[in-house]
Design a protein around this motif. Structure first.
Motif, PDB file in Angstrom:
ATOM      1  N   TYR A  62       0.841  -1.205   0.000  1.00  0.00           N
ATOM      2  CA  TYR A  62       0.000   0.000   0.000  1.00  0.00           C
ATOM      3  C   TYR A  62       0.880   1.260   0.000  1.00  0.00           C
ATOM      4  O   TYR A  62       0.635   2.196  -0.764  1.00  0.00           O
ATOM      5  CB  TYR A  62      -0.915   0.004   1.220  1.00  0.00           C
ATOM      6  CG  TYR A  62      -1.823   1.207   1.278  1.00  0.00           C
ATOM      7  CD1 TYR A  62      -3.033   1.211   0.593  1.00  0.00           C
ATOM      8  CD2 TYR A  62      -1.444   2.354   2.002  1.00  0.00           C
ATOM      9  CE1 TYR A  62      -3.861   2.336   0.628  1.00  0.00           C
ATOM     10  CE2 TYR A  62      -2.261   3.475   2.031  1.00  0.00           C
ATOM     11  CZ  TYR A  62      -3.466   3.457   1.345  1.00  0.00           C
ATOM     12  OH  TYR A  62      -4.272   4.573   1.369  1.00  0.00           O
ATOM     13  N   ILE A  63       1.913   1.249   0.857  1.00  0.00           N
ATOM     14  CA  ILE A  63       2.818   2.413   0.929  1.00  0.00           C
ATOM     15  C   ILE A  63       3.519   2.610  -0.409  1.00  0.00           C
ATOM     16  O   ILE A  63       3.580   3.726  -0.942  1.00  0.00           O
ATOM     17  CB  ILE A  63       3.845   2.232   2.064  1.00  0.00           C
ATOM     18  CG1 ILE A  63       3.149   2.246   3.429  1.00  0.00           C
ATOM     19  CG2 ILE A  63       4.903   3.342   2.010  1.00  0.00           C
ATOM     20  CD1 ILE A  63       4.070   1.885   4.587  1.00  0.00           C
ATOM     21  N   ALA A  64       4.047   1.521  -0.966  1.00  0.00           N
ATOM     22  CA  ALA A  64       4.768   1.619  -2.237  1.00  0.00           C
ATOM     23  C   ALA A  64       3.859   2.112  -3.356  1.00  0.00           C
ATOM     24  O   ALA A  64       4.238   2.986  -4.148  1.00  0.00           O
ATOM     25  CB  ALA A  64       5.368   0.257  -2.599  1.00  0.00           C
ATOM     26  N   GLY A  65       2.647   1.570  -3.400  1.00  0.00           N
ATOM     27  CA  GLY A  65       1.725   1.928  -4.478  1.00  0.00           C
ATOM     28  C   GLY A  65       1.230   3.354  -4.412  1.00  0.00           C
ATOM     29  O   GLY A  65       0.825   3.924  -5.429  1.00  0.00           O
ATOM     30  N   HIS A  66       1.240   3.943  -3.226  1.00  0.00           N
ATOM     31  CA  HIS A  66       0.722   5.305  -3.059  1.00  0.00           C
ATOM     32  C   HIS A  66       1.816   6.366  -2.946  1.00  0.00           C
ATOM     33  O   HIS A  66       1.538   7.523  -2.641  1.00  0.00           O
ATOM     34  CB  HIS A  66      -0.209   5.373  -1.834  1.00  0.00           C
ATOM     35  CG  HIS A  66      -1.525   4.700  -2.073  1.00  0.00           C
ATOM     36  ND1 HIS A  66      -1.664   3.329  -2.056  1.00  0.00           N
ATOM     37  CD2 HIS A  66      -2.757   5.217  -2.364  1.00  0.00           C
ATOM     38  CE1 HIS A  66      -2.936   3.026  -2.311  1.00  0.00           C
ATOM     39  NE2 HIS A  66      -3.609   4.134  -2.501  1.00  0.00           N
ATOM     40  N   CYS A  67       3.072   5.967  -3.180  1.00  0.00           N
ATOM     41  CA  CYS A  67       4.173   6.948  -3.195  1.00  0.00           C
ATOM     42  C   CYS A  67       4.183   7.677  -4.529  1.00  0.00           C
ATOM     43  O   CYS A  67       4.026   7.065  -5.595  1.00  0.00           O
ATOM     44  CB  CYS A  67       5.517   6.242  -3.011  1.00  0.00           C
ATOM     45  SG  CYS A  67       5.867   5.810  -1.314  1.00  0.00           S
ATOM     46  N   TYR A  71      11.174   6.383  -7.757  1.00  0.00           N
ATOM     47  CA  TYR A  71      12.332   5.691  -7.199  1.00  0.00           C
ATOM     48  C   TYR A  71      11.911   4.861  -5.987  1.00  0.00           C
ATOM     49  O   TYR A  71      12.273   3.689  -5.856  1.00  0.00           O
ATOM     50  CB  TYR A  71      13.425   6.683  -6.801  1.00  0.00           C
ATOM     51  CG  TYR A  71      14.658   6.020  -6.210  1.00  0.00           C
ATOM     52  CD1 TYR A  71      15.728   5.663  -7.022  1.00  0.00           C
ATOM     53  CD2 TYR A  71      14.751   5.733  -4.840  1.00  0.00           C
ATOM     54  CE1 TYR A  71      16.857   5.036  -6.495  1.00  0.00           C
ATOM     55  CE2 TYR A  71      15.855   5.101  -4.309  1.00  0.00           C
ATOM     56  CZ  TYR A  71      16.908   4.764  -5.133  1.00  0.00           C
ATOM     57  OH  TYR A  71      18.009   4.135  -4.602  1.00  0.00           O
ATOM     58  N   THR A  72      11.140   5.487  -5.086  1.00  0.00           N
ATOM     59  CA  THR A  72      10.668   4.773  -3.896  1.00  0.00           C
ATOM     60  C   THR A  72       9.780   3.600  -4.292  1.00  0.00           C
ATOM     61  O   THR A  72       9.873   2.509  -3.722  1.00  0.00           O
ATOM     62  CB  THR A  72       9.901   5.724  -2.967  1.00  0.00           C
ATOM     63  OG1 THR A  72      10.772   6.783  -2.555  1.00  0.00           O
ATOM     64  CG2 THR A  72       9.397   5.001  -1.726  1.00  0.00           C
ATOM     65  N   ARG A  73       8.912   3.805  -5.303  1.00  0.00           N
ATOM     66  CA  ARG A  73       8.052   2.712  -5.756  1.00  0.00           C
ATOM     67  C   ARG A  73       8.891   1.562  -6.314  1.00  0.00           C
ATOM     68  O   ARG A  73       8.627   0.398  -6.027  1.00  0.00           O
ATOM     69  CB  ARG A  73       7.071   3.208  -6.826  1.00  0.00           C
ATOM     70  CG  ARG A  73       6.024   4.184  -6.302  1.00  0.00           C
ATOM     71  CD  ARG A  73       4.830   4.281  -7.253  1.00  0.00           C
ATOM     72  NE  ARG A  73       5.210   4.684  -8.598  1.00  0.00           N
ATOM     73  CZ  ARG A  73       5.276   5.942  -9.018  1.00  0.00           C
ATOM     74  NH1 ARG A  73       5.020   6.932  -8.167  1.00  0.00           N
ATOM     75  NH2 ARG A  73       5.600   6.229 -10.258  1.00  0.00           N
ATOM     76  N   THR A  74       9.914   1.892  -7.100  1.00  0.00           N
ATOM     77  CA  THR A  74      10.760   0.850  -7.709  1.00  0.00           C
ATOM     78  C   THR A  74      11.451   0.017  -6.647  1.00  0.00           C
ATOM     79  O   THR A  74      11.339  -1.220  -6.630  1.00  0.00           O
ATOM     80  CB  THR A  74      11.819   1.497  -8.625  1.00  0.00           C
ATOM     81  OG1 THR A  74      11.171   2.220  -9.660  1.00  0.00           O
ATOM     82  CG2 THR A  74      12.735   0.441  -9.233  1.00  0.00           C
ATOM     83  N   VAL A  75      12.170   0.682  -5.771  1.00  0.00           N
ATOM     84  CA  VAL A  75      12.934  -0.039  -4.752  1.00  0.00           C
ATOM     85  C   VAL A  75      11.984  -0.726  -3.766  1.00  0.00           C
ATOM     86  O   VAL A  75      12.225  -1.860  -3.327  1.00  0.00           O
ATOM     87  CB  VAL A  75      13.905   0.915  -4.022  1.00  0.00           C
ATOM     88  CG1 VAL A  75      14.632   0.180  -2.894  1.00  0.00           C
ATOM     89  CG2 VAL A  75      14.922   1.488  -5.013  1.00  0.00           C
TER      90      VAL A  75
END
Length: 358
Positions: A62-67, A71-75
């Protein structure tokens, strides 16, 4: 201020509620994802319910998808994929890795894009998929190398790729680690980071020696000089010929770093040989290791057990040349005469004659 290390420490002590309650105190979204994954994996190790663990990974997703930051989503998705793989959810891991790679294409800054791809490559390497990881590392290198940025920034980006290559090598069995170490060494060497190049070169040499039993934890113990622990790991994790080879590999590393007690390790290992069944490949490997260790009589005994003519010729040639290096030319020629393949025998005899004249 709460750190990732604080949260890991709480989780290791079983204080999961406290650990999870402090994740929001982390400033970075990426750190929050890492913390959730760390807690999930520790919970798995401690036997907690599967639905709790999956719930934490879903929170990380959820955190990754809503960033907003690609770069943050990729990593983030790379870390999540690693977690899925570690927990045995291989389809979900593959999907998350594909998402991470797709997200990397949305990063406009070539340096950030290259570093993100290299980070995902590292996480893929930790799953054991060395081939895909290497392809991505090559892509990351090319993206950074072609970036139209100032030289210092480009160098920093390439050094980060080298660090991740080294880390990937650290996580892999020796045979897979070698190529990662070679490229990392090449980058550090060409960019004149001599101390790091020296460290990676040492890791590369150790990986080349420990081809049979080079688990990451065994190599780490050998690098740190914890030889008794390394040998205990070898004896616990391997049996038969592999265990014997592993003990000799450890002894050879000890010899390379000038630890005289390698002789004791060789003697102890050889006591087990009567109980070990050997394939031609194992006998050749043992003969080669004993030759490198200077135990030439013992090496000869193993070489003579090899049925395969090519393997036997290779082992006997090594012993003959080692004897010639000791200036024991007569014995060297006697061993050379035992080589079954005529062209190898003749070449070896010529080499011995050249050495005797030199």
């Amino acid at each position: 201020m709460t750190t990732l290390e604080d949260i890991r420490a709480l989780a290791e002590r079983g204080q999961f509620e406290d650990a999870l309650g402090r994740i929001e105190e982390l400033d970075s979204r990426l750190d929050q994802i890492k913390a959730l994954i760390d807690v999930a994996i520790i919970m798995k190790e401690k036997g907690n319910p599967e639905d709790w663990i999956i719930g934490l990974i879903e929170d990380a997703e959820y955190i990754a998808g809503h960033c907003k930051d690609p770069y943050t989503r990729t990593v983030g998705y790379g870390i999540i994929a690693f977690a899925f793989h570690t927990l045995g959810y291989y389809n979900e891991a593959s999907e998350a890795f594909n998402t991470a790679i797709d997200e990397a294409g949305k990063i406009k800054d070539p340096l950030a894009r290259g570093q993100a791809i290299a980070t995902v490559a590292y996480y893929i390497a930790t799953t054991g998929d060395a081939e895909t990881a290497m392809e991505l590392f090559n892509t990351a290198f090319e993206v950074i190398a072609r970036a139209e940025v100032e030289y210092r920034a480009k160098v920093d980006g390439l050094l980060r790729v080298a660090e991740l290559l080294e880390n990937a090598g650290d996580a892999l069995f020796s045979k897979n680690a070698i190529e990662f170490y070679r490229i990392a060494f090449d980058i550090f060497d060409k960019l004149h980071v001599n101390q790091r190049a020296g460290v990676v070169e040492k890791k590369l040499q150790l990986a080349e020696i420990t081809s049979e039993t080079g688990l990451p934890e065994i190599r780490r113990a050998l690098l740190e000089g914890r030889y008794h622990y390394a040998l205990a790991l070898i004896r616990r994790k391997f049996r038969g010929a592999s265990r014997l080879i592993g003990e000799l590999e450890a002894a050879l590393w000890m010899k390379r770093v000038n630890d005289p007690t390698y002789i004791d390790v060789v003697e102890e290992a050889l006591k087990e040989t009567r109980e070990v069944e050997l394939s031609p490949a194992s006998a050749e490997r043992i003969a080669t290791l004993l030759t490198q260790l200077g135990s030439l009589r013992e090496a000869l005994a193993f070489a003579q057990l090899i049925d395969d003519a090519t393997r036997k010729s290779s082992a006997l040639r090594g012993i003959a040349l080692a004897l010639a290096e000791r200036e024991e030319y007569e014995d060297a020629e006697k061993v050379a005469e035992l080589i079954p393949l005529p062209h190898v025998r003749e070449e070896t005899l010529r080499d011995i004659e050249t050495m005797s004249l030199g």
